[in-house]
Design a protein around this motif. Structure first.
Motif, PDB file in Angstrom:
ATOM      1  N   LEU A  50       0.832  -1.198   0.000  1.00 10.28           N
ATOM      2  CA  LEU A  50       0.000   0.000   0.000  1.00 10.28           C
ATOM      3  C   LEU A  50       0.870   1.253   0.000  1.00 10.28           C
ATOM      4  O   LEU A  50       1.985   1.265   0.540  1.00 10.28           O
ATOM      5  CB  LEU A  50      -0.897   0.021   1.236  1.00 10.28           C
ATOM      6  CG  LEU A  50      -1.929  -1.100   1.377  1.00 10.28           C
ATOM      7  CD1 LEU A  50      -2.703  -0.917   2.682  1.00 10.28           C
ATOM      8  CD2 LEU A  50      -2.878  -1.134   0.188  1.00 10.28           C
ATOM      9  N   ASN A  51       0.346   2.315  -0.587  1.00 13.59           N
ATOM     10  CA  ASN A  51       0.949   3.638  -0.450  1.00 13.59           C
ATOM     11  C   ASN A  51       0.295   4.314   0.748  1.00 13.59           C
ATOM     12  O   ASN A  51      -0.908   4.582   0.739  1.00 13.59           O
ATOM     13  CB  ASN A  51       0.724   4.465  -1.718  1.00 13.59           C
ATOM     14  CG  ASN A  51       1.440   3.866  -2.912  1.00 13.59           C
ATOM     15  OD1 ASN A  51       2.590   3.421  -2.800  1.00 13.59           O
ATOM     16  ND2 ASN A  51       0.783   3.834  -4.056  1.00 13.59           N
ATOM     17  N   HIS A  76       5.198  -2.084   2.718  1.00  5.57           N
ATOM     18  CA  HIS A  76       4.415  -0.935   2.265  1.00  5.57           C
ATOM     19  C   HIS A  76       5.313   0.264   1.940  1.00  5.57           C
ATOM     20  O   HIS A  76       6.423   0.387   2.473  1.00  5.57           O
ATOM     21  CB  HIS A  76       3.388  -0.555   3.319  1.00  5.57           C
ATOM     22  CG  HIS A  76       2.433  -1.660   3.651  1.00  5.57           C
ATOM     23  ND1 HIS A  76       1.527  -2.160   2.742  1.00  5.57           N
ATOM     24  CD2 HIS A  76       2.253  -2.387   4.799  1.00  5.57           C
ATOM     25  CE1 HIS A  76       0.829  -3.132   3.294  1.00  5.57           C
ATOM     26  NE2 HIS A  76       1.255  -3.296   4.544  1.00  5.57           N
ATOM     27  N   ASP A  86      -3.338   5.009  -0.544  1.00  6.22           N
ATOM     28  CA  ASP A  86      -4.327   3.972  -0.260  1.00  6.22           C
ATOM     29  C   ASP A  86      -4.869   4.083   1.150  1.00  6.22           C
ATOM     30  O   ASP A  86      -5.999   3.665   1.431  1.00  6.22           O
ATOM     31  CB  ASP A  86      -3.702   2.585  -0.442  1.00  6.22           C
ATOM     32  CG  ASP A  86      -3.210   2.355  -1.850  1.00  6.22           C
ATOM     33  OD1 ASP A  86      -4.018   2.483  -2.786  1.00  6.22           O
ATOM     34  OD2 ASP A  86      -2.008   2.059  -2.021  1.00  6.22           O
ATOM     35  N   VAL A 146     -10.259   9.184   1.583  1.00  2.00           N
ATOM     36  CA  VAL A 146      -9.113   8.310   1.818  1.00  2.00           C
ATOM     37  C   VAL A 146      -9.346   7.570   3.131  1.00  2.00           C
ATOM     38  O   VAL A 146      -9.543   8.202   4.167  1.00  2.00           O
ATOM     39  CB  VAL A 146      -7.802   9.108   1.889  1.00  2.00           C
ATOM     40  CG1 VAL A 146      -6.627   8.165   2.172  1.00  2.00           C
ATOM     41  CG2 VAL A 146      -7.566   9.877   0.600  1.00  2.00           C
ATOM     42  N   GLN A 180      -6.727  -5.427   4.190  1.00  2.00           N
ATOM     43  CA  GLN A 180      -6.500  -5.829   2.800  1.00  2.00           C
ATOM     44  C   GLN A 180      -7.201  -7.145   2.480  1.00  2.00           C
ATOM     45  O   GLN A 180      -7.823  -7.301   1.430  1.00  2.00           O
ATOM     46  CB  GLN A 180      -5.001  -5.948   2.526  1.00  2.00           C
ATOM     47  CG  GLN A 180      -4.269  -4.621   2.509  1.00  2.00           C
ATOM     48  CD  GLN A 180      -2.802  -4.812   2.186  1.00  2.00           C
ATOM     49  OE1 GLN A 180      -2.009  -5.193   3.042  1.00  2.00           O
ATOM     50  NE2 GLN A 180      -2.432  -4.543   0.945  1.00  2.00           N
ATOM     51  N   SER A 195     -10.977  -6.564   2.194  1.00  3.95           N
ATOM     52  CA  SER A 195     -11.474  -5.495   1.325  1.00  3.95           C
ATOM     53  C   SER A 195     -12.217  -6.058   0.127  1.00  3.95           C
ATOM     54  O   SER A 195     -11.870  -7.104  -0.430  1.00  3.95           O
ATOM     55  CB  SER A 195     -10.318  -4.613   0.848  1.00  3.95           C
ATOM     56  OG  SER A 195      -9.424  -5.365   0.049  1.00  3.95           O
ATOM     57  N   GLY A 242     -11.329  -3.397  -3.563  1.00  2.00           N
ATOM     58  CA  GLY A 242     -10.233  -2.521  -3.187  1.00  2.00           C
ATOM     59  C   GLY A 242     -10.546  -1.543  -2.079  1.00  2.00           C
ATOM     60  O   GLY A 242      -9.705  -0.717  -1.736  1.00  2.00           O
ATOM     61  N   GLN A 243     -11.758  -1.597  -1.505  1.00  2.00           N
ATOM     62  CA  GLN A 243     -12.147  -0.659  -0.445  1.00  2.00           C
ATOM     63  C   GLN A 243     -11.696  -1.208   0.894  1.00  2.00           C
ATOM     64  O   GLN A 243     -12.253  -2.175   1.404  1.00  2.00           O
ATOM     65  CB  GLN A 243     -13.662  -0.460  -0.473  1.00  2.00           C
ATOM     66  CG  GLN A 243     -14.166   0.591   0.497  1.00  2.00           C
ATOM     67  CD  GLN A 243     -15.630   0.900   0.264  1.00  2.00           C
ATOM     68  OE1 GLN A 243     -16.012   1.381  -0.795  1.00  2.00           O
ATOM     69  NE2 GLN A 243     -16.463   0.608   1.255  1.00  2.00           N
TER      70      GLN A 243
END
Length: 325
Positions: A41-42, A74, A134, A167, A204, A207, A210-211
């Motif tokens: 993740l970012n 990450h 993310d 976000v 993750q 999710s 992607g949420q």
């Protein structure tokens, strides 16, 4: 309100999954298929204590969390205040205030005299330059942020600021023992950072499309300090025990801090100089964040961004406004 019930239930499921991951580490078989592993993740990492000292030496908990998240694979960029901004709530700097941006080390940016919310605003607008991260994580804060404290917490409000831009975000705070074992929080920093990396992985894994977290919801995590047996040589605990588990919680109602303003000269309520006294109320109902942390469990609360009220209050408000026409 139906929407609120669905959101809280979803986050409760996240908390239950996290409790399983932490409480049974190593029990579940791990897949060797690297394609099945969550992608890095970012992450925008911030806090309300700032990034201070050489290599963040004066703010060790954000450093510990940054290192743990990077070790988990990450991509982490720190954007934080350059000074201590504890208890600043959601304050944002207004024009014509000028903010000084510094880059003390790679992927670390500081704003002076920026607030925690300033750091998130700036990070999203300038550092990530339109490419939303993310996830925003705020912490780890040395000291709990639960009950009514969330109204005043820079840690929590930095996370809530991220929701303004859709976000997903998480705030993380660590309990302390200021009277009997103040240094205990230093021992809990590493385990708490590991807990957060496990939480991120659970988000993750759970999710959909992607949420990571239900829309409009931030997670407020409070990690307890559970002292081990007392060391006879020092009269203090010799270790930190793991939390008893994780619980999905509600926010405790009522004031957490009771103020007491004492006049240095003259009478109370008159012009003059006052000292500030604050006492904490840790009595809270079962199922609340305050009670859960006090009992030695990790508390995970769902906080919404819209501040809406339930159906009965909406009906009352409509009736009032009809009378005002």
């Amino acid at each position: 309100m139906p929407r609120r019930a669905v959101r809280v239930a979803s986050c409760a499921a996240v908390a239950c999954a996290t409790a399983f991951a932490v409480g049974t580490a190593g029990a579940a078989p791990q897949s060797d298929d690297k394609s099945a592993q969550p992608k890095p993740l970012n992450i925008l990492l911030t806090n309300d204590d700032g990034w201070r000292g050489a290599n963040g030496s004066d703010t060790p908990f954000i450093v510990t969390l940054r290192d743990a998240l990077k070790a988990a694979g990450h991509n982490v960029v720190v954007v934080a205040a350059g000074t201590d901004q504890s208890g600043q709530g959601g304050r944002i700097s207004q024009p014509p205030t000028k903010l000084e941006l510094a880059n003390p080390e790679p992927d670390v940016w500081t704003l002076t005299p920026g607030s925690p919310s300033d750091a998130v605003y700036f990070g999203l607008d300038e550092i990530f330059a339109g490419e939303k991260p993310d996830l925003v994580i705020s912490g780890m804060n040395p000291g709990t942020n639960y009950g009514a404290l969330i109204n005043h917490s820079g840690t929590v409000n930095a996370a809530l600021t991220a929701l303004e831009f859709d976000v997903p975000s998480v705030a993380i705070s660590l309990a302390t023992d200021p009277r009997n074992w103040p240094e205990g929080i230093n021992h809990s920093g590493g385990p708490a950072a590991t807990y957060v990396t496990n939480l991120v992985k659970q988000l993750q894994d759970k999710s959909r499309r992607g949420q990571l977290i239900p829309e409009g919801v931030a997670l407020n995590v409070n990690y307890p300090l559970v002292p081990g047996p007392v060391d006879p040589a020092t009269g203090k605990p010799g270790s930190v025990l793991p939390p008893k588990g994780t619980k999905a919680t509600s926010v405790a109602e009522g004031p957490f801090l009771t103020p007491d303003y004492i006049p240095v000269n003259g009478e109370g309520g008159r012009p003059g100089t006052y000292t500030i006294g604050l006492s904490a109320n840790t009595e809270a109902a079962p199922g609340t964040d305050v009670r859960t942390v006090t009992d030695g469990y990790v508390s995970v609360s769902a906080l919404e961004d819209d501040h809406d009220v339930d159906v009965s209050t909406s009906s009352w408000l409509r009736d009032l406004t009809r009378r005002l026409r």
